[in-house]
Write a protein that holds these residues in place. Sequence first.
Motif, PDB file in Angstrom:
ATOM      1  N   ILE A 282      -0.887   1.615  19.237  1.00  0.00           N
ATOM      2  CA  ILE A 282       0.469   1.191  18.853  1.00  0.00           C
ATOM      3  C   ILE A 282       0.860   1.567  17.420  1.00  0.00           C
ATOM      4  O   ILE A 282       2.043   1.571  17.105  1.00  0.00           O
ATOM      5  N   LEU A 283      -0.110   1.881  16.544  1.00  0.00           N
ATOM      6  CA  LEU A 283       0.306   2.176  15.169  1.00  0.00           C
ATOM      7  C   LEU A 283      -0.794   2.873  14.385  1.00  0.00           C
ATOM      8  O   LEU A 283      -1.950   2.924  14.808  1.00  0.00           O
ATOM      9  N   GLY A 284      -0.406   3.416  13.229  1.00  0.00           N
ATOM     10  CA  GLY A 284      -1.344   3.989  12.281  1.00  0.00           C
ATOM     11  C   GLY A 284      -1.327   3.176  10.998  1.00  0.00           C
ATOM     12  O   GLY A 284      -0.305   2.577  10.629  1.00  0.00           O
ATOM     13  N   CYS A 285      -2.461   3.153  10.291  1.00  0.00           N
ATOM     14  CA  CYS A 285      -2.556   2.315   9.104  1.00  0.00           C
ATOM     15  C   CYS A 285      -3.677   2.807   8.193  1.00  0.00           C
ATOM     16  O   CYS A 285      -4.406   3.743   8.531  1.00  0.00           O
ATOM     17  N   GLY A 286      -3.854   2.155   7.067  1.00  0.00           N
ATOM     18  CA  GLY A 286      -4.952   2.489   6.168  1.00  0.00           C
ATOM     19  C   GLY A 286      -4.737   1.913   4.778  1.00  0.00           C
ATOM     20  O   GLY A 286      -3.666   1.362   4.467  1.00  0.00           O
ATOM     21  N   MET A 287      -5.760   2.057   3.938  1.00  0.00           N
ATOM     22  CA  MET A 287      -5.661   1.638   2.551  1.00  0.00           C
ATOM     23  C   MET A 287      -4.883   2.710   1.777  1.00  0.00           C
ATOM     24  O   MET A 287      -5.179   3.907   1.901  1.00  0.00           O
ATOM     25  N   THR A 288      -3.886   2.299   1.021  1.00  0.00           N
ATOM     26  CA  THR A 288      -3.019   3.259   0.338  1.00  0.00           C
ATOM     27  C   THR A 288      -3.828   4.151  -0.611  1.00  0.00           C
ATOM     28  O   THR A 288      -4.647   3.670  -1.398  1.00  0.00           O
ATOM     29  N   HIS A 289      -3.587   5.457  -0.517  1.00  0.00           N
ATOM     30  CA  HIS A 289      -4.313   6.439  -1.335  1.00  0.00           C
ATOM     31  C   HIS A 289      -3.989   6.215  -2.815  1.00  0.00           C
ATOM     32  O   HIS A 289      -2.824   5.980  -3.179  1.00  0.00           O
ATOM     33  N   PRO A 290      -4.987   6.310  -3.712  1.00  0.00           N
ATOM     34  CA  PRO A 290      -4.735   6.129  -5.148  1.00  0.00           C
ATOM     35  C   PRO A 290      -3.672   7.065  -5.697  1.00  0.00           C
ATOM     36  O   PRO A 290      -2.915   6.694  -6.605  1.00  0.00           O
ATOM     37  N   HIS A 291      -3.554   8.283  -5.135  1.00  0.00           N
ATOM     38  CA  HIS A 291      -2.529   9.213  -5.604  1.00  0.00           C
ATOM     39  C   HIS A 291      -1.125   8.656  -5.384  1.00  0.00           C
ATOM     40  O   HIS A 291      -0.213   8.910  -6.183  1.00  0.00           O
ATOM     41  N   VAL A 292      -0.932   7.920  -4.298  1.00  0.00           N
ATOM     42  CA  VAL A 292       0.368   7.304  -4.016  1.00  0.00           C
ATOM     43  C   VAL A 292       0.655   6.202  -5.026  1.00  0.00           C
ATOM     44  O   VAL A 292       1.776   6.070  -5.533  1.00  0.00           O
ATOM     45  N   HIS A 293      -0.360   5.419  -5.365  1.00  0.00           N
ATOM     46  CA  HIS A 293      -0.168   4.355  -6.360  1.00  0.00           C
ATOM     47  C   HIS A 293       0.121   4.933  -7.732  1.00  0.00           C
ATOM     48  O   HIS A 293       0.901   4.352  -8.513  1.00  0.00           O
ATOM     49  N   GLN A 294      -0.472   6.063  -8.042  1.00  0.00           N
ATOM     50  CA  GLN A 294      -0.255   6.670  -9.354  1.00  0.00           C
ATOM     51  C   GLN A 294       1.192   7.100  -9.540  1.00  0.00           C
ATOM     52  O   GLN A 294       1.716   7.095 -10.656  1.00  0.00           O
ATOM     53  N   VAL A 295       1.868   7.467  -8.438  1.00  0.00           N
ATOM     54  CA  VAL A 295       3.286   7.840  -8.514  1.00  0.00           C
ATOM     55  C   VAL A 295       4.110   6.667  -9.039  1.00  0.00           C
ATOM     56  O   VAL A 295       5.074   6.854  -9.787  1.00  0.00           O
ATOM     57  N   GLY A 296       3.736   5.465  -8.640  1.00  0.00           N
ATOM     58  CA  GLY A 296       4.449   4.269  -9.090  1.00  0.00           C
ATOM     59  C   GLY A 296       3.887   3.687 -10.367  1.00  0.00           C
ATOM     60  O   GLY A 296       4.221   2.545 -10.720  1.00  0.00           O
ATOM     61  N   ASN A 297       3.030   4.451 -11.065  1.00  0.00           N
ATOM     62  CA  ASN A 297       2.402   3.995 -12.322  1.00  0.00           C
ATOM     63  C   ASN A 297       1.651   2.681 -12.126  1.00  0.00           C
ATOM     64  O   ASN A 297       1.703   1.775 -12.965  1.00  0.00           O
ATOM     65  N   ILE A 298       0.969   2.576 -10.985  1.00  0.00           N
ATOM     66  CA  ILE A 298       0.201   1.372 -10.674  1.00  0.00           C
ATOM     67  C   ILE A 298      -1.251   1.588 -11.072  1.00  0.00           C
ATOM     68  O   ILE A 298      -1.847   2.630 -10.777  1.00  0.00           O
ATOM     69  N   ASP A 299      -1.794   0.626 -11.755  1.00  0.00           N
ATOM     70  CA  ASP A 299      -3.185   0.692 -12.222  1.00  0.00           C
ATOM     71  C   ASP A 299      -4.112   0.613 -11.012  1.00  0.00           C
ATOM     72  O   ASP A 299      -4.296  -0.454 -10.416  1.00  0.00           O
ATOM     73  N   THR A 300      -4.716   1.755 -10.642  1.00  0.00           N
ATOM     74  CA  THR A 300      -5.564   1.791  -9.450  1.00  0.00           C
ATOM     75  C   THR A 300      -6.915   1.112  -9.657  1.00  0.00           C
ATOM     76  O   THR A 300      -7.639   0.886  -8.685  1.00  0.00           O
ATOM     77  N   GLU A 301      -7.249   0.789 -10.904  1.00  0.00           N
ATOM     78  CA  GLU A 301      -8.482   0.037 -11.167  1.00  0.00           C
ATOM     79  C   GLU A 301      -8.263  -1.454 -10.930  1.00  0.00           C
ATOM     80  O   GLU A 301      -9.204  -2.188 -10.628  1.00  0.00           O
ATOM     81  N   LYS A 302      -7.012  -1.879 -11.040  1.00  0.00           N
ATOM     82  CA  LYS A 302      -6.695  -3.306 -10.894  1.00  0.00           C
ATOM     83  C   LYS A 302      -6.118  -3.627  -9.514  1.00  0.00           C
ATOM     84  O   LYS A 302      -6.427  -4.670  -8.933  1.00  0.00           O
ATOM     85  N   TYR A 303      -5.290  -2.703  -9.006  1.00  0.00           N
ATOM     86  CA  TYR A 303      -4.573  -2.985  -7.763  1.00  0.00           C
ATOM     87  C   TYR A 303      -5.025  -2.070  -6.626  1.00  0.00           C
ATOM     88  O   TYR A 303      -5.304  -0.880  -6.832  1.00  0.00           O
ATOM     89  N   THR A 304      -5.073  -2.635  -5.444  1.00  0.00           N
ATOM     90  CA  THR A 304      -5.264  -1.866  -4.206  1.00  0.00           C
ATOM     91  C   THR A 304      -4.191  -2.318  -3.226  1.00  0.00           C
ATOM     92  O   THR A 304      -3.414  -3.241  -3.507  1.00  0.00           O
ATOM     93  N   GLY A 305      -4.148  -1.670  -2.100  1.00  0.00           N
ATOM     94  CA  GLY A 305      -3.141  -2.064  -1.123  1.00  0.00           C
ATOM     95  C   GLY A 305      -3.335  -1.349   0.193  1.00  0.00           C
ATOM     96  O   GLY A 305      -4.216  -0.504   0.336  1.00  0.00           O
ATOM     97  N   PHE A 306      -2.514  -1.699   1.153  1.00  0.00           N
ATOM     98  CA  PHE A 306      -2.563  -1.010   2.444  1.00  0.00           C
ATOM     99  C   PHE A 306      -1.163  -0.729   2.948  1.00  0.00           C
ATOM    100  O   PHE A 306      -0.181  -1.335   2.500  1.00  0.00           O
TER     101      PHE A 306
END
Length: 340
Positions: A282-306
């Motif tokens: 029914i769907l595709g999913c995963g942990m958000t790639h660090p490169h995607v977080h870097q686009v939003g200037n998100i600290d990948t050492e502190k934050y993760t996501g899916f």
Amino acid sequence: MQEKLSKMLEEAREQLNKAASLADTEEIRVKVLGKKGQLTEILRSMGKLPPEEKKALGMAANKVKAEFEQLLTEKAAEVKIKAKEAKFKAEKIDVTEPGKEITYGVKHPITQIIDEVVEIFKSMGYAVYEGPDVDTVYNTFDALNSPENHPARDMTDTFYINEDMVLRPHTSSGEIRAELELPLPYKVLIPGRCYRVDTPDATHSPTFHQIEMMVIGEDITMGDLKGSLDHMAKRLFGPETRTKFRPSHFPFTEPSAEMDVSCFKCGGKGCPVCKGSGWIEILGCGMTHPHVHQVGNIDTEKYTGFAVGMGVERIAMLKYGIDDIRFLYENDMRFIEQFK
């Protein structure tokens, strides 16, 4: 002059007898008592008469006026009663007649699925975030870690407005806008219409709907992703539903997975709906790639996501047993009214 008064009263009496409405009675009143009325003119002429005649004429005029006003009042009351009776007769309701059938509308099955999924995740603290139908190539592909040679970027797959703008082929482009606009941490759903170059058939349509789900926070793990989707599946398809995650690949998530649910038609035993496997993807999913977080200037050492992307039409077709996606877009009320 008194003969004139008597004649005036007699004419007024005849006219009142013929009056059929309040407007008619008012017209007669003005004709007799108005500023230029017959009785008013007689009273004005009294100033030229000797005192004895003036007194006699005044008494006669007052008597005629009183009698006319009495006739006028009685006729107005009579007309009001007749008007009310006519209105009651015209508006009479036959309570034995069958009532008019009230037709209730029905939400389109696509809208029903979107509302149901949104309600499930709102109960888990998610907010709804919306992106535009026309988005930049950067938000749609580059920022989502899709390489330039990715097949989805080809003009045979995506509708290009110009070299920098496209009709969004997925709601995933909203992830980039959310990263740049929303304060951390956040949990959002991004529902919307998508577009891809495709030939319509039983399972394909050039326009369709997706619901994107994105979570960013501290200590977010794959366990949070699986638990959230398992809860959704049980709410959407029933408490006995089981879920299964299979490894997959998406440029913007790592690790990535496809999620299957146990077939809600056969309970996992195997049937034509699940093609004998007992499971339905029914769907595709995963942990958000660090490169995607870097686009939003998100600290990948502190934050993760899916992130999760699910096709609304696919879920609607599976849940309601619809075997041709084109039924969802033909606007045939005989089809839509089945989903009341």
